[in-house]
Design an enzyme around this catalytic site. Structure first.
Site, PDB file in Angstrom:
ATOM      1  N   PHE A  92       0.847  -1.188   0.000  1.00 25.19           N
ATOM      2  CA  PHE A  92       0.000   0.000   0.000  1.00 25.19           C
ATOM      3  C   PHE A  92       0.892   1.251   0.000  1.00 25.19           C
ATOM      4  O   PHE A  92       2.045   1.189   0.448  1.00 25.19           O
ATOM      5  CB  PHE A  92      -0.887  -0.035   1.253  1.00 25.19           C
ATOM      6  CG  PHE A  92      -1.941   1.022   1.310  1.00 25.19           C
ATOM      7  CD1 PHE A  92      -3.063   0.938   0.504  1.00 25.19           C
ATOM      8  CD2 PHE A  92      -1.831   2.090   2.180  1.00 25.19           C
ATOM      9  CE1 PHE A  92      -4.053   1.907   0.557  1.00 25.19           C
ATOM     10  CE2 PHE A  92      -2.803   3.073   2.240  1.00 25.19           C
ATOM     11  CZ  PHE A  92      -3.921   2.984   1.423  1.00 25.19           C
TER      12      PHE A  92
ATOM     13  N   THR B  31       1.449   3.836   1.791  1.00 23.86           N
ATOM     14  CA  THR B  31       2.148   4.270   3.002  1.00 23.86           C
ATOM     15  C   THR B  31       3.164   3.257   3.504  1.00 23.86           C
ATOM     16  O   THR B  31       3.904   3.554   4.446  1.00 23.86           O
ATOM     17  CB  THR B  31       1.147   4.542   4.138  1.00 23.86           C
ATOM     18  OG1 THR B  31       0.390   3.352   4.402  1.00 23.86           O
ATOM     19  CG2 THR B  31       0.209   5.683   3.781  1.00 23.86           C
ATOM     20  N   LYS B  32       3.218   2.066   2.901  1.00 21.19           N
ATOM     21  CA  LYS B  32       4.139   1.040   3.365  1.00 21.19           C
ATOM     22  C   LYS B  32       5.569   1.347   2.920  1.00 21.19           C
ATOM     23  O   LYS B  32       5.844   2.353   2.287  1.00 21.19           O
ATOM     24  CB  LYS B  32       3.686  -0.342   2.868  1.00 21.19           C
ATOM     25  CG  LYS B  32       2.317  -0.784   3.395  1.00 21.19           C
ATOM     26  CD  LYS B  32       2.292  -0.828   4.901  1.00 21.19           C
ATOM     27  CE  LYS B  32       1.092  -1.595   5.464  1.00 21.19           C
ATOM     28  NZ  LYS B  32      -0.211  -1.034   5.113  1.00 21.19           N
ATOM     29  N   ASN B  33       6.489   0.434   3.231  1.00 24.13           N
ATOM     30  CA  ASN B  33       7.911   0.718   3.026  1.00 24.13           C
ATOM     31  C   ASN B  33       8.335   0.657   1.565  1.00 24.13           C
ATOM     32  O   ASN B  33       9.428   1.085   1.214  1.00 24.13           O
ATOM     33  CB  ASN B  33       8.759  -0.222   3.876  1.00 24.13           C
ATOM     34  CG  ASN B  33       8.590   0.069   5.359  1.00 24.13           C
ATOM     35  OD1 ASN B  33       7.652   0.750   5.756  1.00 24.13           O
ATOM     36  ND2 ASN B  33       9.487  -0.433   6.176  1.00 24.13           N
ATOM     37  N   LEU B  34       7.520   0.082   0.713  1.00 23.28           N
ATOM     38  CA  LEU B  34       7.609   0.236  -0.733  1.00 23.28           C
ATOM     39  C   LEU B  34       6.203   0.062  -1.261  1.00 23.28           C
ATOM     40  O   LEU B  34       5.340  -0.497  -0.579  1.00 23.28           O
ATOM     41  CB  LEU B  34       8.571  -0.773  -1.380  1.00 23.28           C
ATOM     42  CG  LEU B  34       8.144  -2.241  -1.417  1.00 23.28           C
ATOM     43  CD1 LEU B  34       7.584  -2.593  -2.796  1.00 23.28           C
ATOM     44  CD2 LEU B  34       9.307  -3.149  -1.094  1.00 23.28           C
TER      45      LEU B  34
END
Length: 385
Positions: free
Chosen positions: A180, A182-185
């Site tokens: 998603f 906002t995740k780290n990628l």
């Protein structure tokens, strides 16, 4: 007025855009060579565990539970400090959720609570790497000794994290990721299932592709013709298209940089908040190399709502992650009651996520810190002009 600082934000570059455009101009938009390549690239971060790319993080959980054979009559142990999908995707397969409390400080699944919740009907025990800090997987393995339950790592927050020198993705029987924004990628929407077990990987890949079987050796009527395909077990269309896998491959090339940027920002937060009364920064175990998807502080003395409102008014997009899953009305209607997981429930009343993403500037972070200090003094800092 400047825009509100979000708690999370994607980082998309011209290289990412070029990768997507190149795929749009190719012969493949959905399942093609970028999917295989993305899965191979992901395996470089999972200690070689095979990966199945899927449509989103919830789909990853659903696929993983299906691959594990979860069905009616089975139990799945879940910590309540997670997004509701960790539980609801197992309910969709007919499972009964058993909530087990979390450890203080890391707020990941407590191995003793998991052991107490495990029965002969337990099919899967799902740990959640809350905020990007890995759960204690060796202790969880020991707690499940003698059980046939599979261990699942919900690593939606923790791709690239390490546990005792080993990468997330190699620690559990099944691991799920979310991509998603906002995740780290990010792949915009997207997720993946990782496993070192070839049979589980095969089941995951079939389920994400409607259950279709094409391998001639596996067909029940192999002489129908080259077009022939069969469904032996029901699945769903959870495929992640080539276009989004191209974005994911480009993002993966910068995952190390993303992790380093988050770690640097966390160190700045830690230093700035060390002597600030009324707030506790997140803890970290010595054996963990967290991915720091979130920076979850604890606001003490029952002031979380006040601080949240003041920071929002100051243009700081703080967030609360998460409402304990068993508090959602859908679970309350099934008979789950508050008070059953006191550590998670107490943490929820204090938790506040401060903005954290690779593009957060030092000036923006200083603005967050100043607004937090003002809110704790009972003052709303002016929103930036």
């Amino acid at each position: 007025m400047t825009a509100m600082l979000p708690y999370g934000r994607q980082s998309v570059t011209d290289d990412d855009v070029a990768a997507v455009v190149a795929t749009l101009r190719s012969d493949w938009l959905t399942t093609g060579p970028q999917v295989d390549a993305f899965e191979a690239d992901l395996a470089g971060w999972t200690g070689g565990a095979g990966c199945a790319a899927v449509a989103n993080g919830t789909a990853a959980l659903h696929v993983a539970y299906a691959a594990a054979g979860v069905g009616p009559g089975d139990e799945v142990v879940v910590p309540p400090m997670t997004f509701v999908a960790t539980a609801s995707s197992a309910v969709a397969l007919g499972a009964r959720i058993v909530f087990a409390d979390v450890e203080d400080e890391t707020f990941t699944l407590d191995p003793a609570a998991a052991a107490a919740a495990t029965t002969a009907r337990t099919k899967v025990v799902a740990a959640v790497d809350y905020a990007g800090h890995p759960a204690d997987y060796d202790a969880l393995r020991a707690a499940l000794a003698g059980s046939d339950a599979l261990l699942l790592a919900d690593a939606a927050h923790s791709i690239g994290a390490g546990y005792r020198g080993r990468p997330v993705g190699s620690l559990a029987d099944l691991t799920t990721f979310s991509f998603f924004p906002t995740k780290n990628l990010t792949t915009a929407e997207g997720g993946a299932v990782a496993t070192a077990d070839p049979e589980l990987l095969k089941r995951a890949r079939r389920f994400r592709n409607i259950g279709l079987v094409r391998e001639r050796a596996a067909l029940r009527t192999p002489d129908e013709g080259g077009w022939h395909q069969e469904v032996h077990e029901f699945g769903l269309n959870y495929r992640l298209p080539d276009v989004l896998c191209a974005l994911g491959r480009s993002q993966l090339r910068r995952l190390g940089d993303f992790l380093a940027a988050r770690a640097r920002l966390v160190a700045r937060y830690d230093e700035a908040l060390a002597d600030l009364d009324g707030v506790l920064p997140p803890a970290r175990r010595s054996w963990a190399a967290p991915a720091w998807h979130l920076y979850p502080v604890r606001i003490l003395d029952g002031r979380r709502r006040e601080v949240y409102d003041r920071m929002r008014a100051a243009g700081i997009g703080v967030q609360v992650n998460y409402l304990p899953v068993h508090w959602h009305p859908v679970f309350a209607d099934l008979g789950y009651r508050r008070g059953s997981c006191p550590v998670a429930e107490s943490f929820y009343t204090q938790q506040l996520s401060l903005p954290l993403y690779p593009g957060l500037t030092d000036a923006d972070q200083d603005r967050v810190i100043d607004a937090l200090g003002a809110a704790l003094r009972g003052v709303t800092a002016p929103a930036a002009a």
